[in-house]
Design a protein around this motif. Structure first.
Motif, PDB file in Angstrom:
ATOM      1  N   THR A  74       0.943  -1.050  -0.189  1.00 24.37           N
ATOM      2  CA  THR A  74       0.026  -0.016   0.190  1.00 24.37           C
ATOM      3  C   THR A  74       0.978   1.202  -0.021  1.00 24.37           C
ATOM      4  O   THR A  74       0.675   2.245  -0.878  1.00 24.37           O
ATOM      5  CB  THR A  74      -0.894  -0.016   1.259  1.00 24.37           C
ATOM      6  OG1 THR A  74      -1.816  -1.237   1.292  1.00 24.37           O
ATOM      7  CG2 THR A  74      -1.755   1.246   1.287  1.00 24.37           C
ATOM      8  N   VAL A  75       2.105   1.303   0.787  1.00 23.98           N
ATOM      9  CA  VAL A  75       2.774   2.282   0.722  1.00 23.98           C
ATOM     10  C   VAL A  75       3.197   2.573  -0.348  1.00 23.98           C
ATOM     11  O   VAL A  75       3.491   3.703  -0.960  1.00 23.98           O
ATOM     12  CB  VAL A  75       3.895   2.226   2.100  1.00 23.98           C
ATOM     13  CG1 VAL A  75       4.858   3.350   1.999  1.00 23.98           C
ATOM     14  CG2 VAL A  75       2.914   2.341   3.421  1.00 23.98           C
ATOM     15  N   SER A  76       4.000   1.436  -1.032  1.00 21.27           N
ATOM     16  CA  SER A  76       4.758   1.478  -2.615  1.00 21.27           C
ATOM     17  C   SER A  76       3.679   2.228  -3.392  1.00 21.27           C
ATOM     18  O   SER A  76       3.963   2.942  -4.116  1.00 21.27           O
ATOM     19  CB  SER A  76       5.131   0.361  -2.780  1.00 21.27           C
ATOM     20  OG  SER A  76       6.110  -0.215  -1.771  1.00 21.27           O
ATOM     21  N   ALA A  77       2.448   1.678  -3.397  1.00 19.87           N
ATOM     22  CA  ALA A  77       1.424   2.176  -4.483  1.00 19.87           C
ATOM     23  C   ALA A  77       1.148   3.688  -4.069  1.00 19.87           C
ATOM     24  O   ALA A  77       1.065   4.466  -5.202  1.00 19.87           O
ATOM     25  CB  ALA A  77       0.320   1.453  -4.341  1.00 19.87           C
ATOM     26  N   LEU A  78       1.214   3.884  -2.992  1.00 25.22           N
ATOM     27  CA  LEU A  78       0.723   5.424  -2.773  1.00 25.22           C
ATOM     28  C   LEU A  78       2.018   6.314  -3.178  1.00 25.22           C
ATOM     29  O   LEU A  78       1.767   7.453  -3.854  1.00 25.22           O
ATOM     30  CB  LEU A  78       0.478   5.669  -1.112  1.00 25.22           C
ATOM     31  CG  LEU A  78      -0.680   5.128  -0.512  1.00 25.22           C
ATOM     32  CD1 LEU A  78      -0.847   5.481   0.888  1.00 25.22           C
ATOM     33  CD2 LEU A  78      -1.799   6.129  -1.320  1.00 25.22           C
ATOM     34  N   ASN A  79       3.160   5.913  -2.923  1.00 27.67           N
ATOM     35  CA  ASN A  79       4.201   6.575  -3.622  1.00 27.67           C
ATOM     36  C   ASN A  79       4.242   6.689  -4.925  1.00 27.67           C
ATOM     37  O   ASN A  79       5.113   7.370  -5.569  1.00 27.67           O
ATOM     38  CB  ASN A  79       5.617   6.002  -2.813  1.00 27.67           C
ATOM     39  CG  ASN A  79       5.836   6.133  -1.343  1.00 27.67           C
ATOM     40  OD1 ASN A  79       5.539   7.076  -0.890  1.00 27.67           O
ATOM     41  ND2 ASN A  79       6.659   5.260  -0.761  1.00 27.67           N
ATOM     42  N   ASN A  80       3.780   5.782  -5.678  1.00 26.83           N
ATOM     43  CA  ASN A  80       3.675   5.840  -7.106  1.00 26.83           C
ATOM     44  C   ASN A  80       2.151   6.360  -7.444  1.00 26.83           C
ATOM     45  O   ASN A  80       1.967   6.333  -8.728  1.00 26.83           O
ATOM     46  CB  ASN A  80       3.722   4.350  -7.722  1.00 26.83           C
ATOM     47  CG  ASN A  80       4.808   3.679  -7.511  1.00 26.83           C
ATOM     48  OD1 ASN A  80       6.052   4.284  -7.584  1.00 26.83           O
ATOM     49  ND2 ASN A  80       5.018   2.374  -7.275  1.00 26.83           N
ATOM     50  N   GLY A  81       1.646   6.943  -6.597  1.00 25.52           N
ATOM     51  CA  GLY A  81       0.313   7.663  -7.098  1.00 25.52           C
ATOM     52  C   GLY A  81      -0.799   6.938  -6.954  1.00 25.52           C
ATOM     53  O   GLY A  81      -1.932   7.546  -7.625  1.00 25.52           O
ATOM     54  N   GLU A  82      -0.955   5.677  -6.748  1.00 29.37           N
ATOM     55  CA  GLU A  82      -1.833   4.913  -6.732  1.00 29.37           C
ATOM     56  C   GLU A  82      -2.870   4.973  -5.489  1.00 29.37           C
ATOM     57  O   GLU A  82      -2.271   5.193  -4.548  1.00 29.37           O
ATOM     58  CB  GLU A  82      -1.531   3.307  -7.133  1.00 29.37           C
ATOM     59  CG  GLU A  82      -0.649   3.202  -8.439  1.00 29.37           C
ATOM     60  CD  GLU A  82      -0.415   1.675  -8.244  1.00 29.37           C
ATOM     61  OE1 GLU A  82      -1.065   0.761  -7.835  1.00 29.37           O
ATOM     62  OE2 GLU A  82       0.891   1.565  -8.593  1.00 29.37           O
ATOM     63  N   ARG A  83      -4.323   5.000  -5.869  1.00 28.62           N
ATOM     64  CA  ARG A  83      -5.059   5.218  -4.604  1.00 28.62           C
ATOM     65  C   ARG A  83      -5.751   3.935  -4.263  1.00 28.62           C
ATOM     66  O   ARG A  83      -6.219   3.721  -3.072  1.00 28.62           O
ATOM     67  CB  ARG A  83      -6.316   6.246  -4.862  1.00 28.62           C
ATOM     68  CG  ARG A  83      -5.569   7.577  -5.272  1.00 28.62           C
ATOM     69  CD  ARG A  83      -4.807   8.427  -4.209  1.00 28.62           C
ATOM     70  NE  ARG A  83      -5.527   8.595  -2.866  1.00 28.62           N
ATOM     71  CZ  ARG A  83      -5.130   9.033  -1.707  1.00 28.62           C
ATOM     72  NH1 ARG A  83      -3.903   9.116  -1.615  1.00 28.62           N
ATOM     73  NH2 ARG A  83      -5.746   9.245  -0.788  1.00 28.62           N
ATOM     74  N   ALA A  84      -5.952   3.015  -5.417  1.00 30.40           N
ATOM     75  CA  ALA A  84      -6.917   1.858  -4.975  1.00 30.40           C
ATOM     76  C   ALA A  84      -6.210   1.070  -3.711  1.00 30.40           C
ATOM     77  O   ALA A  84      -7.063   0.556  -2.957  1.00 30.40           O
ATOM     78  CB  ALA A  84      -6.941   0.846  -6.242  1.00 30.40           C
ATOM     79  N   PRO A  85      -4.962   0.622  -3.662  1.00 27.85           N
ATOM     80  CA  PRO A  85      -4.629  -0.229  -2.435  1.00 27.85           C
ATOM     81  C   PRO A  85      -4.950   0.550  -1.141  1.00 27.85           C
ATOM     82  O   PRO A  85      -5.284  -0.288  -0.349  1.00 27.85           O
ATOM     83  CB  PRO A  85      -3.159  -0.412  -2.642  1.00 27.85           C
ATOM     84  CG  PRO A  85      -3.033  -0.308  -4.126  1.00 27.85           C
ATOM     85  CD  PRO A  85      -3.845   0.788  -4.595  1.00 27.85           C
ATOM     86  N   LEU A  86      -4.826   1.951  -1.237  1.00 27.42           N
ATOM     87  CA  LEU A  86      -5.246   2.602   0.021  1.00 27.42           C
ATOM     88  C   LEU A  86      -6.704   2.359   0.474  1.00 27.42           C
ATOM     89  O   LEU A  86      -6.964   2.157   1.647  1.00 27.42           O
ATOM     90  CB  LEU A  86      -5.120   4.109  -0.145  1.00 27.42           C
ATOM     91  CG  LEU A  86      -5.356   5.023   1.192  1.00 27.42           C
ATOM     92  CD1 LEU A  86      -4.438   4.476   2.285  1.00 27.42           C
ATOM     93  CD2 LEU A  86      -4.965   6.299   1.145  1.00 27.42           C
TER      94      LEU A  86
END
Length: 99
Positions: free
Chosen positions: A77-89
């Motif tokens: 989730t943290v990696s995805a947020l760092n890449n601008g993705e919101r879905a995992p959050l």
């Protein structure tokens, strides 16, 4: 494809899932025993005590599932947020509602 459909398109498993399945199968057997107790007219206090035990077992299984998910998926989730993705959050937020 919706997030829910995506989740079901491939298995999502963690190491704890086998242990959770065992706990739930044990609780399932216990619950069937309680139904028999009710059908046989057993004392309500005995039935309530057994229901309490099953309820605790199911809560423990739920807690184990959520904790395992958080432990294994927080990094993603943290990696995805760092890449601008919101879905995992959003998935992370959804599961914490059940704590």
């Amino acid at each position: 494809m919706s997030e829910q459909e995506h989740q079901h398109s491939h298995p999502h498993t963690h190491q704890s899932h086998d242990a959770i399945i065992k706990r739930l199968k044990r609780a399932d057997g216990h619950l069937r025993g309680i139904i028999t107790m009710i059908e046989e007219g057993r004392e309500c206090v005995d039935i309530a005590q057994q229901l309490h035990a099953v309820e605790k077992a199911v809560c423990q299984a739920k807690r184990m599932l959520i904790q395992d998910h958080i432990d294994h998926c927080l990094e993603d989730t943290v990696s995805a947020l760092n890449n601008g993705e919101r879905a995992p959050l959003e998935v992370f937020k959804q599961i914490t509602k059940y704590l």
